[in-house]
Design a protein around this motif. Structure first.
Motif, PDB file in Angstrom:
ATOM      1  N   ALA A  55     -18.230  15.288  11.132  1.00  0.00           N
ATOM      2  CA  ALA A  55     -17.372  14.090  11.647  1.00  0.00           C
ATOM      3  C   ALA A  55     -18.333  13.315  12.741  1.00  0.00           C
ATOM      4  CB  ALA A  55     -16.365  14.876  12.642  1.00  0.00           C
ATOM      5  N   ASP A  56     -17.925  12.089  12.807  1.00  0.00           N
ATOM      6  CA  ASP A  56     -18.431  10.985  13.754  1.00  0.00           C
ATOM      7  C   ASP A  56     -17.936  10.932  14.917  1.00  0.00           C
ATOM      8  OD1 ASP A  56     -21.071  10.265  12.166  1.00  0.00           O
ATOM      9  OD2 ASP A  56     -19.308   9.798  10.748  1.00  0.00           O
ATOM     10  N   VAL A  57     -16.421  10.748  14.826  1.00  0.00           N
ATOM     11  CA  VAL A  57     -15.617  10.386  16.000  1.00  0.00           C
ATOM     12  C   VAL A  57     -14.422  11.439  15.709  1.00  0.00           C
ATOM     13  CG1 VAL A  57     -14.184   8.849  16.782  1.00  0.00           C
ATOM     14  CG2 VAL A  57     -16.048   7.998  15.838  1.00  0.00           C
ATOM     15  N   VAL A  58     -14.060  12.042  16.967  1.00  0.00           N
ATOM     16  CA  VAL A  58     -12.904  13.025  16.842  1.00  0.00           C
ATOM     17  C   VAL A  58     -11.804  12.381  17.907  1.00  0.00           C
ATOM     18  CG1 VAL A  58     -12.098  15.520  17.039  1.00  0.00           C
ATOM     19  CG2 VAL A  58     -14.444  14.925  16.043  1.00  0.00           C
ATOM     20  N   VAL A  59     -10.622  12.288  17.499  1.00  0.00           N
ATOM     21  CA  VAL A  59      -9.680  11.920  18.438  1.00  0.00           C
ATOM     22  C   VAL A  59      -8.795  13.038  18.284  1.00  0.00           C
ATOM     23  CG1 VAL A  59      -8.025   9.957  19.095  1.00  0.00           C
ATOM     24  CG2 VAL A  59      -9.950   9.617  17.420  1.00  0.00           C
ATOM     25  N   ILE A  60      -8.420  13.241  19.605  1.00  0.00           N
ATOM     26  CA  ILE A  60      -7.433  14.415  19.961  1.00  0.00           C
ATOM     27  C   ILE A  60      -6.179  14.106  20.917  1.00  0.00           C
ATOM     28  CG2 ILE A  60      -7.480  16.829  21.075  1.00  0.00           C
ATOM     29  CD1 ILE A  60     -10.418  16.814  21.233  1.00  0.00           C
ATOM     30  N   GLY A 108     -13.761  24.111  18.491  1.00  0.00           N
ATOM     31  CA  GLY A 108     -14.186  24.034  17.087  1.00  0.00           C
ATOM     32  C   GLY A 108     -15.309  22.687  16.804  1.00  0.00           C
ATOM     33  N   ILE A 109     -15.197  21.769  17.589  1.00  0.00           N
ATOM     34  CA  ILE A 109     -16.041  20.779  17.702  1.00  0.00           C
ATOM     35  C   ILE A 109     -17.448  21.142  18.005  1.00  0.00           C
ATOM     36  CG2 ILE A 109     -16.739  18.400  18.744  1.00  0.00           C
ATOM     37  CD1 ILE A 109     -13.539  18.000  19.168  1.00  0.00           C
ATOM     38  N   ALA A 110     -17.514  21.881  19.100  1.00  0.00           N
ATOM     39  CA  ALA A 110     -18.894  22.549  19.377  1.00  0.00           C
ATOM     40  C   ALA A 110     -19.459  23.199  18.320  1.00  0.00           C
ATOM     41  CB  ALA A 110     -18.651  23.418  20.670  1.00  0.00           C
ATOM     42  N   GLU A 111     -18.769  24.181  17.441  1.00  0.00           N
ATOM     43  CA  GLU A 111     -19.155  24.939  16.207  1.00  0.00           C
ATOM     44  C   GLU A 111     -19.470  24.010  15.181  1.00  0.00           C
ATOM     45  OE1 GLU A 111     -16.254  27.846  15.946  1.00  0.00           O
ATOM     46  OE2 GLU A 111     -16.552  28.747  17.917  1.00  0.00           O
ATOM     47  N   ASN A 112     -18.652  22.790  15.067  1.00  0.00           N
ATOM     48  CA  ASN A 112     -18.742  22.369  13.723  1.00  0.00           C
ATOM     49  C   ASN A 112     -19.363  20.797  13.513  1.00  0.00           C
ATOM     50  OD1 ASN A 112     -17.455  24.325  11.944  1.00  0.00           O
ATOM     51  ND2 ASN A 112     -15.765  24.021  13.316  1.00  0.00           N
ATOM     52  N   MET A 166     -17.995  22.539  25.895  1.00  0.00           N
ATOM     53  CA  MET A 166     -19.126  22.068  25.363  1.00  0.00           C
ATOM     54  C   MET A 166     -20.294  22.794  26.360  1.00  0.00           C
ATOM     55  SD  MET A 166     -18.116  20.502  22.622  1.00  0.00           S
ATOM     56  CE  MET A 166     -19.745  19.398  22.047  1.00  0.00           C
ATOM     57  N   LYS A 167     -20.464  22.692  27.739  1.00  0.00           N
ATOM     58  CA  LYS A 167     -21.249  23.217  28.426  1.00  0.00           C
ATOM     59  C   LYS A 167     -21.589  24.725  27.957  1.00  0.00           C
ATOM     60  CE  LYS A 167     -20.724  20.242  32.498  1.00  0.00           C
ATOM     61  NZ  LYS A 167     -20.205  20.483  33.796  1.00  0.00           N
ATOM     62  N   LYS A 168     -20.615  25.533  27.803  1.00  0.00           N
ATOM     63  CA  LYS A 168     -20.728  26.860  27.694  1.00  0.00           C
ATOM     64  C   LYS A 168     -21.443  27.220  26.339  1.00  0.00           C
ATOM     65  CE  LYS A 168     -17.113  29.551  29.875  1.00  0.00           C
ATOM     66  NZ  LYS A 168     -16.120  30.836  29.902  1.00  0.00           N
ATOM     67  N   ALA A 169     -21.061  26.040  25.339  1.00  0.00           N
ATOM     68  CA  ALA A 169     -21.719  26.177  23.765  1.00  0.00           C
ATOM     69  C   ALA A 169     -22.984  25.562  23.882  1.00  0.00           C
ATOM     70  CB  ALA A 169     -21.040  25.564  22.986  1.00  0.00           C
ATOM     71  N   GLY A 170     -23.627  25.271  24.919  1.00  0.00           N
ATOM     72  CA  GLY A 170     -24.865  24.528  25.158  1.00  0.00           C
ATOM     73  C   GLY A 170     -24.805  23.427  24.271  1.00  0.00           C
ATOM     74  N   LYS A 171     -23.798  22.529  24.217  1.00  0.00           N
ATOM     75  CA  LYS A 171     -23.636  21.550  23.169  1.00  0.00           C
ATOM     76  C   LYS A 171     -23.128  20.047  24.062  1.00  0.00           C
ATOM     77  CE  LYS A 171     -24.450  23.934  19.332  1.00  0.00           C
ATOM     78  NZ  LYS A 171     -25.502  24.169  18.787  1.00  0.00           N
TER      79      LYS A 171
END
Length: 330
Positions: free
Chosen positions: A71-76, A105-109, A133-138
């Protein structure tokens, strides 16, 4: 190639938002995810003769991973809508958990995707996304946005009653702060072209922009909230992001960002006392390229509105950060 994703695609905002993205020539691939009804929404949209190839998934069989990969853009827009008498804050407990899990899920994929958060309360859900995202280092602050475009759209539309401008979107009105009630600060003094608002009409106009969501909830008799206008606003912002990604210059849009991570944001954070705030942001291929500090241009009335805004925002932001670090028992 642009792959756009909608998380919460079967909901009241998700369906019209998915329709607009399916019809958008900038989207090559559209992937939809929700906990129910995604196959039906996907099948329906797949009959539209537009460029975007469409897929849709449920949580089973690694559905989230399939949706998000590449994915390039994820809208939630995922979450429950406001019900009568409910503030955006009342939604917090439910929607906070939903956003946390989706951003995980975004942080992982697809950690490098642009993340556009619509799920309310945005003042808190964007800090939640950042902490995950911080917790995932991403975490890349330039790629995380709270969508406050509906406040901008309302300001443009409601002032039309005074200006008589045939196309409301031709009047550019910055809206700063947050995305609920008094945290929304429309800056009619900085409208371009300039608008002359009679003194007796200014306060009701500001209040209408701040509490426009209540108007829709009441008009729908408690059976829904501002889903169609929010879908339009979400699409408008996503479209700007995709154009900026592709190198189009001069795109500036108010959006709720993590100020310390965006060029120009530090000064605004220092002045407001908050780390998350919506200001006009210059968008580019890397995302939020510059936060424009327009605080010195506010008139006296707007400065008072700003004080009330930052008070409310501080609590909202703390609530979001705390939710990730001290999650409530399940």
């Amino acid at each position: 190639m642009v792959k756009a994703v909608v998380l919460g695609a079967a909901g009241g905002i998700g369906q019209p938002l998915s329709l607009l993205l399916k019809a958008c020539p900038l989207v090559d691939e559209l992937s939809l995810f929700d906990v129910v009804n995604t196959p039906g929404v996907t099948a329906d949209l797949s009959h539209i003769s537009s460029i975007a190839k469409i897929t849709g998934y449920l949580p089973a069989d690694d559905g989230m991973k399939k949706t998000l990969t590449g994915a390039d853009v994820v809208v939630i827009p995922a979450g429950i809508p406001r019900k009568p008498g409910m503030t955006r804050d009342d939604l917090f407990k439910i929607n906070a958990g939903i956003v946390r899990d989706l951003v995980q899920g975004i942080a992982e994929n697809c950690p490098k995707a642009f993340i556009l958060v619509i799920s309310n309360p945005v003042n808190s859900t964007v800090p939640i996304a950042a902490e995950v995202m911080k917790k995932a280092g991403k975490f890349d602050p330039k790629r995380l946005f709270g969508v406050t475009t509906l406040d901008v759209v309302r300001a443009e539309t409601f002032v039309q009653d005074i200006t008589g401008e045939k196309d409301p979107s031709k009047t550019v009105i910055p809206v700063i702060g947050g995305h609920s009630g008094e945290t929304i600060v429309p800056l009619f003094s900085l409208a371009k072209p300039k608008v002359n608002i009679p003194a007796d009409k200014l306060a009701p106009l500001i209040k209408r922009v701040q509490f426009g969501g209540d108007e829709v909830v009441e008009a729908k008799g408690g059976a829904g909230s501002a889903t169609l206008s929010m879908a339009y606003a979400g699409f408008r912002f996503a479209e700007k992001i995709m154009k900026a990604m592709k190198g189009e210059k001069g795109i500036v849009e108010p959006t709720y960002v993590y100020l310390p991570g965006v060029t120009g944001g530090d000064a605004i954070a220092k002045e407001t006392g908050v780390d998350y705030f919506s200001v006009p942001v210059e968008l580019g291929p890397s995302g939020a390229e510059k936060a424009n500090n327009i605080l010195s241009e506010l008139d006296d009335n707007e400065k008072k509105l700003l004080e009330a805004c930052t008070k409310g925002l501080k609590d909202n932001i703390e609530k979001g950060v705390d939710f990730v670090h001290n999650p409530p028992p399940k």
